[in-house]
Enzyme design. Structure first.
Site, mmCIF file in Angstrom:
data_model
loop_
_atom_site.group_PDB
_atom_site.id
_atom_site.type_symbol
_atom_site.label_atom_id
_atom_site.label_comp_id
_atom_site.label_asym_id
_atom_site.label_seq_id
_atom_site.Cartn_x
_atom_site.Cartn_y
_atom_site.Cartn_z
ATOM 1 C CG HIS A 175 -0.279 0.021 2.435
ATOM 2 N ND1 HIS A 175 -1.215 -0.269 3.638
ATOM 3 C CD2 HIS A 175 0.730 0.371 3.088
ATOM 4 C CE1 HIS A 175 -0.531 -0.128 4.830
ATOM 5 N NE2 HIS A 175 0.767 0.482 4.469
ATOM 6 C CD GLU A 177 2.605 7.128 -4.880
ATOM 7 O OE1 GLU A 177 2.208 6.832 -6.027
ATOM 8 O OE2 GLU A 177 1.750 7.998 -4.239
ATOM 9 C CB ILE A 271 6.828 -13.437 6.947
ATOM 10 C CG1 ILE A 271 7.145 -13.622 5.367
ATOM 11 C CG2 ILE A 271 8.356 -12.939 7.687
ATOM 12 C CD1 ILE A 271 8.070 -15.130 5.121
ATOM 13 C CE LYS A 275 10.180 -7.384 18.441
ATOM 14 N NZ LYS A 275 11.240 -8.075 17.915
ATOM 15 C CE LYS A 287 3.587 -11.173 11.903
ATOM 16 N NZ LYS A 287 3.370 -11.200 10.354
ATOM 17 C CB SER A 317 14.422 -5.079 8.896
ATOM 18 O OG SER A 317 14.563 -5.127 10.193
ATOM 19 N NE ARG A 406 11.973 1.354 22.006
ATOM 20 C CZ ARG A 406 12.292 1.140 20.654
ATOM 21 N NH1 ARG A 406 11.786 2.280 19.887
ATOM 22 N NH2 ARG A 406 12.509 0.195 20.174
#
Length: 499
Positions: A175, A177, A271, A275, A287, A317, A406
Protein backbone atom coordinates in the site's frame (compact mmCIF):
# COMPACT_ATOMS: atom_id res chain seq x y z
CA UNK A 1 41.23 11.91 -13.64
CA UNK A 2 39.94 8.38 -14.29
CA UNK A 3 38.93 6.30 -11.28
CA UNK A 4 41.14 3.28 -10.66
CA UNK A 5 39.36 0.15 -9.51
CA UNK A 6 40.98 -2.71 -7.64
CA UNK A 7 39.01 -5.96 -7.60
CA UNK A 8 39.68 -8.11 -4.55
CA UNK A 9 39.34 -11.67 -5.80
CA UNK A 10 40.44 -12.83 -9.25
CA UNK A 11 37.99 -15.72 -9.47
CA UNK A 12 34.98 -16.03 -11.74
CA UNK A 13 32.95 -13.36 -9.92
CA UNK A 14 35.80 -10.83 -10.03
CA UNK A 15 36.48 -11.54 -13.70
CA UNK A 16 32.85 -11.09 -14.76
CA UNK A 17 32.67 -7.77 -12.89
CA UNK A 18 35.89 -6.66 -14.63
CA UNK A 19 34.30 -7.57 -17.98
CA UNK A 20 31.22 -5.52 -17.03
CA UNK A 21 33.35 -2.48 -16.18
CA UNK A 22 35.39 -2.77 -19.34
CA UNK A 23 32.25 -3.08 -21.49
CA UNK A 24 30.50 -0.07 -19.95
CA UNK A 25 33.60 2.19 -19.87
CA UNK A 26 31.93 4.79 -17.65
CA UNK A 27 32.78 3.49 -14.18
CA UNK A 28 36.56 3.74 -14.37
CA UNK A 29 39.38 1.35 -15.20
CA UNK A 30 40.26 -1.90 -13.48
CA UNK A 31 43.85 -1.31 -12.40
CA UNK A 32 44.47 -4.76 -10.95
CA UNK A 33 43.05 -7.84 -9.35
CA UNK A 34 44.27 -8.50 -5.81
CA UNK A 35 44.24 -12.14 -4.74
CA UNK A 36 45.90 -14.59 -2.33
CA UNK A 37 46.30 -17.42 -4.87
CA UNK A 38 49.98 -18.18 -5.52
CA UNK A 39 48.98 -19.63 -8.90
CA UNK A 40 47.46 -16.30 -10.00
CA UNK A 41 49.77 -13.71 -8.42
CA UNK A 42 52.11 -12.31 -11.07
CA UNK A 43 49.90 -13.36 -14.00
CA UNK A 44 47.51 -11.29 -16.12
CA UNK A 45 43.84 -11.97 -16.77
CA UNK A 46 42.57 -10.34 -19.96
CA UNK A 47 45.45 -7.86 -19.70
CA UNK A 48 44.77 -6.99 -16.04
CA UNK A 49 47.63 -7.81 -13.62
CA UNK A 50 46.99 -9.99 -10.56
CA UNK A 51 48.73 -8.66 -7.48
CA UNK A 52 48.95 -10.23 -4.04
CA UNK A 53 48.72 -11.34 -1.39
CA UNK A 54 45.87 -9.10 -0.19
CA UNK A 55 47.32 -8.35 3.24
CA UNK A 56 50.68 -7.27 1.81
CA UNK A 57 50.06 -5.55 -1.49
CA UNK A 58 47.41 -3.01 -0.46
CA UNK A 59 49.95 -1.06 1.59
CA UNK A 60 52.11 -0.32 -1.48
CA UNK A 61 49.30 0.83 -3.75
CA UNK A 62 49.42 4.53 -4.49
CA UNK A 63 45.68 5.05 -4.11
CA UNK A 64 43.88 8.37 -4.23
CA UNK A 65 40.45 9.54 -3.08
CA UNK A 66 39.12 8.50 -6.48
CA UNK A 67 40.26 4.89 -6.13
CA UNK A 68 37.78 2.17 -5.33
CA UNK A 69 38.03 -1.41 -4.10
CA UNK A 70 35.43 -4.04 -4.94
CA UNK A 71 35.44 -7.18 -2.79
CA UNK A 72 34.33 -9.93 -5.18
CA UNK A 73 34.64 -13.12 -3.14
CA UNK A 74 30.99 -14.11 -2.60
CA UNK A 75 31.88 -17.42 -0.94
CA UNK A 76 34.17 -15.82 1.67
CA UNK A 77 33.09 -16.18 5.33
CA UNK A 78 32.23 -13.07 7.33
CA UNK A 79 35.50 -13.31 9.26
CA UNK A 80 37.51 -13.12 6.01
CA UNK A 81 35.46 -10.19 4.70
CA UNK A 82 36.12 -8.40 8.00
CA UNK A 83 39.91 -8.97 7.63
CA UNK A 84 39.91 -7.67 4.06
CA UNK A 85 37.83 -4.63 5.01
CA UNK A 86 40.18 -3.76 7.88
CA UNK A 87 43.22 -4.15 5.60
CA UNK A 88 41.71 -1.85 2.97
CA UNK A 89 40.62 0.87 5.41
CA UNK A 90 43.98 0.75 7.23
CA UNK A 91 45.70 1.39 3.91
CA UNK A 92 43.63 4.39 2.85
CA UNK A 93 40.75 2.96 0.81
CA UNK A 94 37.67 5.05 1.58
CA UNK A 95 35.51 3.74 -1.29
CA UNK A 96 34.83 0.05 -0.75
CA UNK A 97 32.11 -1.95 -2.45
CA UNK A 98 31.18 -5.59 -2.09
CA UNK A 99 29.51 -8.27 -4.16
CA UNK A 100 27.19 -9.80 -1.56
CA UNK A 101 27.48 -13.52 -0.93
CA UNK A 102 23.93 -14.26 -2.08
CA UNK A 103 23.00 -17.60 -3.58
CA UNK A 104 22.61 -16.25 -7.10
CA UNK A 105 26.28 -15.25 -7.07
CA UNK A 106 27.43 -18.55 -5.59
CA UNK A 107 25.51 -20.29 -8.37
CA UNK A 108 27.85 -18.69 -10.88
CA UNK A 109 26.37 -15.35 -11.94
CA UNK A 110 27.85 -11.99 -10.99
CA UNK A 111 27.12 -8.48 -12.26
CA UNK A 112 28.42 -5.01 -11.45
CA UNK A 113 24.85 -3.89 -10.72
CA UNK A 114 24.79 -6.30 -7.77
CA UNK A 115 27.68 -4.58 -5.99
CA UNK A 116 26.95 -2.04 -3.26
CA UNK A 117 28.72 -0.01 -0.60
CA UNK A 118 29.99 -2.24 2.18
CA UNK A 119 28.09 -1.88 5.45
CA UNK A 120 28.19 -3.40 8.96
CA UNK A 121 26.04 -6.34 7.85
CA UNK A 122 28.96 -7.62 5.80
CA UNK A 123 31.45 -7.73 8.66
CA UNK A 124 29.29 -8.43 11.72
CA UNK A 125 27.81 -11.66 13.00
CA UNK A 126 28.20 -15.19 11.75
CA UNK A 127 28.65 -16.43 8.20
CA UNK A 128 25.25 -17.07 6.55
CA UNK A 129 24.70 -20.55 5.16
CA UNK A 130 24.80 -20.88 1.39
CA UNK A 131 21.63 -22.16 -0.25
CA UNK A 132 21.38 -23.00 -3.93
CA UNK A 133 18.39 -20.88 -4.89
CA UNK A 134 18.14 -22.30 -8.38
CA UNK A 135 17.66 -25.72 -6.83
CA UNK A 136 15.40 -24.75 -3.92
CA UNK A 137 13.17 -22.55 -6.09
CA UNK A 138 12.31 -25.23 -8.63
CA UNK A 139 8.80 -25.40 -7.17
CA UNK A 140 8.19 -21.83 -8.42
CA UNK A 141 9.19 -22.43 -12.04
CA UNK A 142 6.44 -21.22 -14.35
CA UNK A 143 4.30 -20.08 -11.38
CA UNK A 144 2.70 -16.77 -10.51
CA UNK A 145 4.05 -15.50 -7.20
CA UNK A 146 2.53 -12.70 -5.13
CA UNK A 147 4.56 -10.98 -2.37
CA UNK A 148 2.62 -8.82 0.06
CA UNK A 149 4.59 -6.00 1.63
CA UNK A 150 6.95 -6.26 -1.34
CA UNK A 151 8.39 -2.82 -0.67
CA UNK A 152 9.53 -3.74 2.86
CA UNK A 153 12.88 -5.15 3.94
CA UNK A 154 11.88 -8.83 3.79
CA UNK A 155 9.47 -8.49 0.86
CA UNK A 156 11.96 -6.65 -1.34
CA UNK A 157 14.76 -9.16 -0.66
CA UNK A 158 12.40 -12.05 -1.40
CA UNK A 159 11.59 -10.31 -4.67
CA UNK A 160 15.28 -9.98 -5.59
CA UNK A 161 15.97 -13.63 -4.89
CA UNK A 162 12.81 -14.71 -6.72
CA UNK A 163 14.32 -13.34 -9.94
CA UNK A 164 16.34 -16.57 -10.01
CA UNK A 165 13.33 -18.80 -9.47
CA UNK A 166 12.02 -19.01 -13.01
CA UNK A 167 8.59 -17.70 -11.99
CA UNK A 168 6.32 -16.61 -14.82
CA UNK A 169 5.13 -13.50 -12.93
CA UNK A 170 6.09 -11.63 -9.78
CA UNK A 171 3.30 -9.54 -8.25
CA UNK A 172 4.64 -6.83 -5.94
CA UNK A 173 1.76 -6.00 -3.62
CA UNK A 174 1.81 -3.14 -1.11
CA UNK A 175 0.00 0.00 0.00
CA UNK A 176 3.04 2.31 -0.08
CA UNK A 177 3.49 3.54 -3.65
CA UNK A 178 7.02 4.85 -3.07
CA UNK A 179 8.43 1.59 -1.71
CA UNK A 180 6.68 -0.51 -4.38
CA UNK A 181 7.92 1.85 -7.09
CA UNK A 182 11.47 1.57 -5.72
CA UNK A 183 11.64 -2.24 -5.70
CA UNK A 184 9.86 -2.43 -9.07
CA UNK A 185 12.48 -0.17 -10.67
CA UNK A 186 15.31 -2.05 -8.98
CA UNK A 187 14.09 -5.42 -10.24
CA UNK A 188 13.68 -4.08 -13.77
CA UNK A 189 17.24 -2.71 -13.63
CA UNK A 190 18.59 -6.04 -12.39
CA UNK A 191 16.81 -7.83 -15.22
CA UNK A 192 18.15 -5.39 -17.80
CA UNK A 193 21.68 -6.14 -16.56
CA UNK A 194 21.18 -9.88 -16.96
CA UNK A 195 20.45 -10.80 -13.32
CA UNK A 196 18.07 -13.72 -12.84
CA UNK A 197 15.59 -15.11 -15.34
CA UNK A 198 12.84 -13.56 -17.38
CA UNK A 199 9.69 -12.87 -15.40
CA UNK A 200 6.90 -10.35 -15.84
CA UNK A 201 7.00 -7.99 -12.86
CA UNK A 202 3.68 -6.41 -11.91
CA UNK A 203 3.39 -3.70 -9.22
CA UNK A 204 0.05 -3.65 -7.35
CA UNK A 205 -0.95 -0.84 -5.01
CA UNK A 206 -3.70 -1.81 -2.60
CA UNK A 207 -4.76 -2.47 0.97
CA UNK A 208 -5.49 -5.93 2.39
CA UNK A 209 -7.86 -4.42 4.94
CA UNK A 210 -10.40 -4.14 2.12
CA UNK A 211 -11.86 -7.64 1.91
CA UNK A 212 -13.50 -7.17 -1.51
CA UNK A 213 -10.37 -5.70 -3.07
CA UNK A 214 -8.15 -8.47 -1.67
CA UNK A 215 -10.47 -11.12 -3.06
CA UNK A 216 -10.52 -9.34 -6.42
CA UNK A 217 -6.70 -9.19 -6.62
CA UNK A 218 -6.18 -12.87 -5.79
CA UNK A 219 -8.85 -13.82 -8.32
CA UNK A 220 -7.48 -11.58 -11.09
CA UNK A 221 -3.80 -12.44 -10.65
CA UNK A 222 -4.47 -16.20 -10.54
CA UNK A 223 -1.40 -16.41 -8.29
CA UNK A 224 -0.14 -19.87 -7.38
CA UNK A 225 2.01 -18.89 -4.38
CA UNK A 226 1.71 -16.11 -1.79
CA UNK A 227 4.50 -14.93 0.50
CA UNK A 228 2.73 -12.80 3.11
CA UNK A 229 5.25 -10.29 4.49
CA UNK A 230 2.99 -7.26 4.92
CA UNK A 231 2.44 -6.09 8.49
CA UNK A 232 2.63 -3.06 10.72
CA UNK A 233 5.62 -4.10 12.82
CA UNK A 234 7.20 -1.23 14.81
CA UNK A 235 6.45 -2.22 18.41
CA UNK A 236 6.41 1.23 20.10
CA UNK A 237 4.45 2.72 17.19
CA UNK A 238 1.86 -0.05 17.38
CA UNK A 239 1.55 0.45 21.14
CA UNK A 240 0.37 3.96 20.25
CA UNK A 241 -1.92 2.66 17.48
CA UNK A 242 -3.30 -0.58 18.85
CA UNK A 243 -6.48 -0.68 16.78
CA UNK A 244 -4.56 -0.16 13.54
CA UNK A 245 -2.21 -3.03 14.42
CA UNK A 246 -5.09 -5.48 14.77
CA UNK A 247 -7.04 -4.03 11.85
CA UNK A 248 -4.12 -4.30 9.44
CA UNK A 249 -2.27 -7.38 10.63
CA UNK A 250 -5.10 -9.66 11.76
CA UNK A 251 -7.98 -8.75 9.46
CA UNK A 252 -5.67 -8.14 6.50
CA UNK A 253 -4.26 -11.65 6.96
CA UNK A 254 -7.76 -13.12 7.37
CA UNK A 255 -8.90 -11.46 4.12
CA UNK A 256 -5.86 -12.80 2.29
CA UNK A 257 -6.29 -16.32 3.66
CA UNK A 258 -9.98 -16.45 2.76
CA UNK A 259 -9.23 -15.30 -0.78
CA UNK A 260 -6.35 -17.78 -1.09
CA UNK A 261 -8.60 -20.67 -0.04
CA UNK A 262 -11.44 -19.57 -2.28
CA UNK A 263 -9.29 -19.15 -5.40
CA UNK A 264 -7.18 -22.28 -4.88
CA UNK A 265 -3.78 -20.69 -4.22
CA UNK A 266 -1.35 -23.63 -4.09
CA UNK A 267 0.99 -22.37 -1.38
CA UNK A 268 0.66 -19.70 1.29
CA UNK A 269 3.63 -18.75 3.50
CA UNK A 270 3.19 -16.32 6.39
CA UNK A 271 6.28 -14.51 7.67
CA UNK A 272 6.03 -14.49 11.46
CA UNK A 273 8.17 -13.21 14.34
CA UNK A 274 9.52 -14.18 17.75
CA UNK A 275 7.36 -11.41 19.20
CA UNK A 276 4.37 -13.73 18.64
CA UNK A 277 5.74 -16.00 21.39
CA UNK A 278 4.09 -15.25 24.77
CA UNK A 279 3.43 -11.76 23.38
CA UNK A 280 3.77 -8.66 25.56
CA UNK A 281 2.84 -6.13 22.88
CA UNK A 282 -0.18 -5.52 20.67
CA UNK A 283 2.00 -6.16 17.64
CA UNK A 284 3.10 -9.49 19.14
CA UNK A 285 -0.51 -10.50 19.82
CA UNK A 286 -1.48 -9.54 16.27
CA UNK A 287 1.21 -11.82 14.82
CA UNK A 288 0.29 -14.63 17.22
CA UNK A 289 -3.28 -14.41 15.93
CA UNK A 290 -1.99 -14.45 12.34
CA UNK A 291 -0.19 -17.72 13.09
CA UNK A 292 -3.42 -19.17 14.51
CA UNK A 293 -5.34 -18.00 11.44
CA UNK A 294 -2.91 -19.77 9.10
CA UNK A 295 -3.15 -23.02 11.07
CA UNK A 296 -6.94 -22.73 11.05
CA UNK A 297 -7.03 -22.00 7.31
CA UNK A 298 -4.85 -25.04 6.64
CA UNK A 299 -7.68 -27.26 7.93
CA UNK A 300 -10.03 -25.80 5.30
CA UNK A 301 -7.79 -26.25 2.26
CA UNK A 302 -8.21 -28.75 -0.53
CA UNK A 303 -4.83 -29.95 -1.78
CA UNK A 304 -3.20 -26.62 -0.85
CA UNK A 305 -0.28 -25.96 1.51
CA UNK A 306 -0.59 -23.20 4.11
CA UNK A 307 2.18 -22.66 6.68
CA UNK A 308 4.08 -20.04 8.64
CA UNK A 309 7.80 -19.42 9.13
CA UNK A 310 8.89 -17.70 12.34
CA UNK A 311 12.26 -16.06 12.98
CA UNK A 312 13.85 -13.39 15.16
CA UNK A 313 15.42 -10.06 14.29
CA UNK A 314 16.98 -9.45 10.91
CA UNK A 315 19.95 -7.12 10.67
CA UNK A 316 19.31 -4.06 8.57
CA UNK A 317 15.52 -4.08 8.28
CA UNK A 318 13.81 -0.71 8.27
CA UNK A 319 13.28 0.52 11.82
CA UNK A 320 15.63 -2.11 13.25
CA UNK A 321 18.65 -1.48 15.46
CA UNK A 322 21.29 -1.24 12.73
CA UNK A 323 19.93 1.80 10.81
CA UNK A 324 18.92 3.38 14.13
CA UNK A 325 22.46 3.08 15.50
CA UNK A 326 23.96 4.33 12.23
CA UNK A 327 21.75 7.44 12.28
CA UNK A 328 22.66 8.10 15.91
CA UNK A 329 26.36 7.82 15.05
CA UNK A 330 25.96 10.25 12.12
CA UNK A 331 24.52 12.87 14.47
CA UNK A 332 27.33 12.43 17.00
CA UNK A 333 25.57 10.04 19.36
CA UNK A 334 24.84 8.84 21.85
CA UNK A 335 23.90 5.37 20.68
CA UNK A 336 20.98 4.33 22.88
CA UNK A 337 20.21 0.83 24.12
CA UNK A 338 17.56 -0.49 26.48
CA UNK A 339 19.67 -2.47 28.94
CA UNK A 340 23.17 -3.94 29.19
CA UNK A 341 21.60 -7.39 29.55
CA UNK A 342 19.33 -7.15 26.49
CA UNK A 343 19.98 -9.83 23.87
CA UNK A 344 18.44 -10.63 20.50
CA UNK A 345 18.73 -13.38 17.91
CA UNK A 346 19.94 -12.02 14.58
CA UNK A 347 20.12 -13.18 10.99
CA UNK A 348 20.88 -11.25 7.81
CA UNK A 349 17.95 -10.43 5.55
CA UNK A 350 19.31 -12.39 2.54
CA UNK A 351 19.87 -15.53 4.65
CA UNK A 352 16.42 -15.32 6.26
CA UNK A 353 14.77 -14.85 2.86
CA UNK A 354 16.66 -17.76 1.28
CA UNK A 355 15.49 -20.01 4.11
CA UNK A 356 11.91 -18.73 3.82
CA UNK A 357 11.92 -19.49 0.08
CA UNK A 358 13.31 -22.95 0.72
CA UNK A 359 10.70 -23.61 3.44
CA UNK A 360 7.96 -22.51 1.05
CA UNK A 361 8.92 -25.38 -1.23
CA UNK A 362 9.54 -28.15 1.28
CA UNK A 363 6.99 -27.15 3.94
CA UNK A 364 3.78 -29.11 4.42
CA UNK A 365 0.21 -27.95 4.87
CA UNK A 366 -0.69 -26.95 8.41
CA UNK A 367 2.91 -27.06 9.66
CA UNK A 368 4.78 -24.45 11.68
CA UNK A 369 8.44 -23.71 11.01
CA UNK A 370 11.19 -21.85 12.87
CA UNK A 371 14.50 -20.66 11.47
CA UNK A 372 17.55 -21.59 13.54
CA UNK A 373 18.90 -18.18 14.56
CA UNK A 374 22.09 -19.42 16.23
CA UNK A 375 23.27 -17.84 19.49
CA UNK A 376 21.81 -14.61 20.89
CA UNK A 377 23.80 -11.38 20.56
CA UNK A 378 24.15 -8.77 23.32
CA UNK A 379 22.82 -5.46 22.01
CA UNK A 380 25.53 -3.47 23.78
CA UNK A 381 28.20 -5.55 21.96
CA UNK A 382 26.46 -4.91 18.65
CA UNK A 383 26.33 -1.16 19.33
CA UNK A 384 30.06 -1.07 20.11
CA UNK A 385 30.90 -3.05 16.94
CA UNK A 386 28.91 -0.69 14.73
CA UNK A 387 30.64 2.34 16.27
CA UNK A 388 34.03 0.76 15.51
CA UNK A 389 32.93 -0.07 11.94
CA UNK A 390 32.28 3.66 11.53
CA UNK A 391 35.93 4.34 12.39
CA UNK A 392 35.14 5.65 15.87
CA UNK A 393 35.82 4.54 19.42
CA UNK A 394 32.96 3.65 21.79
CA UNK A 395 32.69 5.87 24.91
CA UNK A 396 35.45 8.10 23.53
CA UNK A 397 34.10 9.40 20.21
CA UNK A 398 30.54 8.11 20.59
CA UNK A 399 28.88 7.39 23.91
CA UNK A 400 26.55 4.43 24.57
CA UNK A 401 23.61 5.38 26.77
CA UNK A 402 21.22 3.07 28.65
CA UNK A 403 17.67 4.45 28.27
CA UNK A 404 15.45 1.71 29.71
CA UNK A 405 12.76 -0.44 28.12
CA UNK A 406 10.06 1.01 25.90
CA UNK A 407 6.50 -0.24 26.14
CA UNK A 408 6.23 -3.72 24.66
CA UNK A 409 9.96 -4.48 24.95
CA UNK A 410 11.59 -7.24 26.97
CA UNK A 411 15.22 -8.16 27.61
CA UNK A 412 15.00 -11.54 25.87
CA UNK A 413 12.65 -12.50 23.04
CA UNK A 414 12.00 -16.27 23.16
CA UNK A 415 11.79 -17.97 19.77
CA UNK A 416 9.38 -20.69 20.81
CA UNK A 417 7.11 -21.89 23.58
CA UNK A 418 8.19 -24.92 25.59
CA UNK A 419 5.17 -26.83 24.25
CA UNK A 420 6.18 -26.13 20.64
CA UNK A 421 9.34 -28.23 21.10
CA UNK A 422 11.24 -27.38 17.88
CA UNK A 423 12.90 -30.33 16.14
CA UNK A 424 15.35 -30.31 13.21
CA UNK A 425 14.17 -31.08 9.71
CA UNK A 426 16.45 -32.57 7.07
CA UNK A 427 17.04 -29.01 5.85
CA UNK A 428 19.78 -27.04 7.56
CA UNK A 429 18.59 -24.15 9.75
CA UNK A 430 14.88 -25.08 9.35
CA UNK A 431 13.12 -26.45 12.44
CA UNK A 432 9.57 -27.76 12.78
CA UNK A 433 7.34 -26.74 15.69
CA UNK A 434 4.51 -28.57 17.39
CA UNK A 435 1.34 -26.70 16.51
CA UNK A 436 -0.58 -24.91 19.23
CA UNK A 437 -3.91 -24.16 17.58
CA UNK A 438 -7.03 -22.27 18.52
CA UNK A 439 -10.44 -23.87 18.06
CA UNK A 440 -12.06 -22.52 14.89
CA UNK A 441 -15.21 -21.34 16.68
CA UNK A 442 -13.15 -19.63 19.39
CA UNK A 443 -11.03 -17.81 16.79
CA UNK A 444 -14.08 -16.74 14.78
CA UNK A 445 -15.83 -15.45 17.91
CA UNK A 446 -12.74 -13.43 18.91
CA UNK A 447 -12.52 -11.78 15.48
CA UNK A 448 -16.24 -10.99 15.54
CA UNK A 449 -15.84 -9.39 18.98
CA UNK A 450 -13.02 -7.11 17.78
CA UNK A 451 -14.51 -6.28 14.39
CA UNK A 452 -16.75 -3.31 15.43
CA UNK A 453 -13.69 -1.75 17.06
CA UNK A 454 -11.62 -1.95 13.88
CA UNK A 455 -14.37 -1.30 11.31
CA UNK A 456 -17.28 1.12 11.54
CA UNK A 457 -20.49 -0.77 12.29
CA UNK A 458 -23.92 0.91 12.40
CA UNK A 459 -25.45 0.84 15.90
CA UNK A 460 -21.97 0.10 17.36
CA UNK A 461 -20.53 3.63 17.01
CA UNK A 462 -19.29 3.68 20.62
CA UNK A 463 -17.04 0.66 19.91
CA UNK A 464 -15.37 2.13 16.82
CA UNK A 465 -11.63 2.74 17.49
CA UNK A 466 -12.18 2.09 21.21
CA UNK A 467 -8.64 1.01 22.11
CA UNK A 468 -9.40 0.44 25.80
CA UNK A 469 -12.04 -2.12 24.90
CA UNK A 470 -9.71 -3.74 22.38
CA UNK A 471 -6.93 -4.07 24.97
CA UNK A 472 -9.35 -5.61 27.45
CA UNK A 473 -10.48 -8.18 24.87
CA UNK A 474 -6.89 -9.06 23.95
CA UNK A 475 -5.81 -9.30 27.59
CA UNK A 476 -8.68 -11.66 28.34
CA UNK A 477 -7.53 -13.87 25.47
CA UNK A 478 -3.77 -13.64 26.01
CA UNK A 479 -2.37 -14.23 29.52
CA UNK A 480 1.17 -12.96 28.73
CA UNK A 481 -0.22 -9.62 27.51
CA UNK A 482 -2.51 -9.35 30.53
CA UNK A 483 0.38 -10.02 32.94
CA UNK A 484 2.60 -7.50 31.16
CA UNK A 485 -0.01 -4.74 31.21
CA UNK A 486 -0.73 -5.47 34.89
CA UNK A 487 2.99 -5.12 35.63
CA UNK A 488 3.14 -1.76 33.84
CA UNK A 489 0.07 -0.58 35.74
CA UNK A 490 1.64 -1.57 39.06
CA UNK A 491 4.92 0.19 38.19
CA UNK A 492 3.06 3.35 37.27
CA UNK A 493 1.12 3.20 40.54
CA UNK A 494 4.35 2.83 42.51
CA UNK A 495 5.79 5.93 40.80
CA UNK A 496 2.60 7.85 41.56
CA UNK A 497 2.76 6.79 45.22
CA UNK A 498 6.38 7.98 45.45
CA UNK A 499 5.36 11.41 44.15
Amino acid sequence: MEKRIYIIGAGFAGQTIADDIKRKKIFGKVNAFIDDSKDLIGTKIDGIPVLGPIAGVTSILNNSDLDEAIIAIPSAPTERIREIYETLTKNGFSHIKILPGISQVINGTAHLVQTREIDPLDVLGRTPIAISLKESLNYLRGKRVLITGAGGSIGSELSRQLLSGGAERLYLFGHGENSICQIYRELRLLQSEGVGEKATIVPIIGDMRCREYTDYIIKQTKCNVIFHCAAYKHVPMMEENQVSAIENNVYGTKNLLDAAIKHKVERFVLISTDKAVSPVSIYGVSKMLCEKLVLDAAKKTDGQSFMFVRFGNVLGSRGSLLPLFQNQIKTGGPVTITDKKMVRYFMTIPEACSLVLQTGGVGENGKSYLLDMGDPVKIIDLAEQIIRFSGLEPYKDIDVKIVGARKGERLVEPLWLKEENPVPTKYKKILELNNIEYDSDYLEKLLEEMKPICFYTPDREADFRNKEKLINILCENCKSLKDFYREIKNDNQKRTDLL
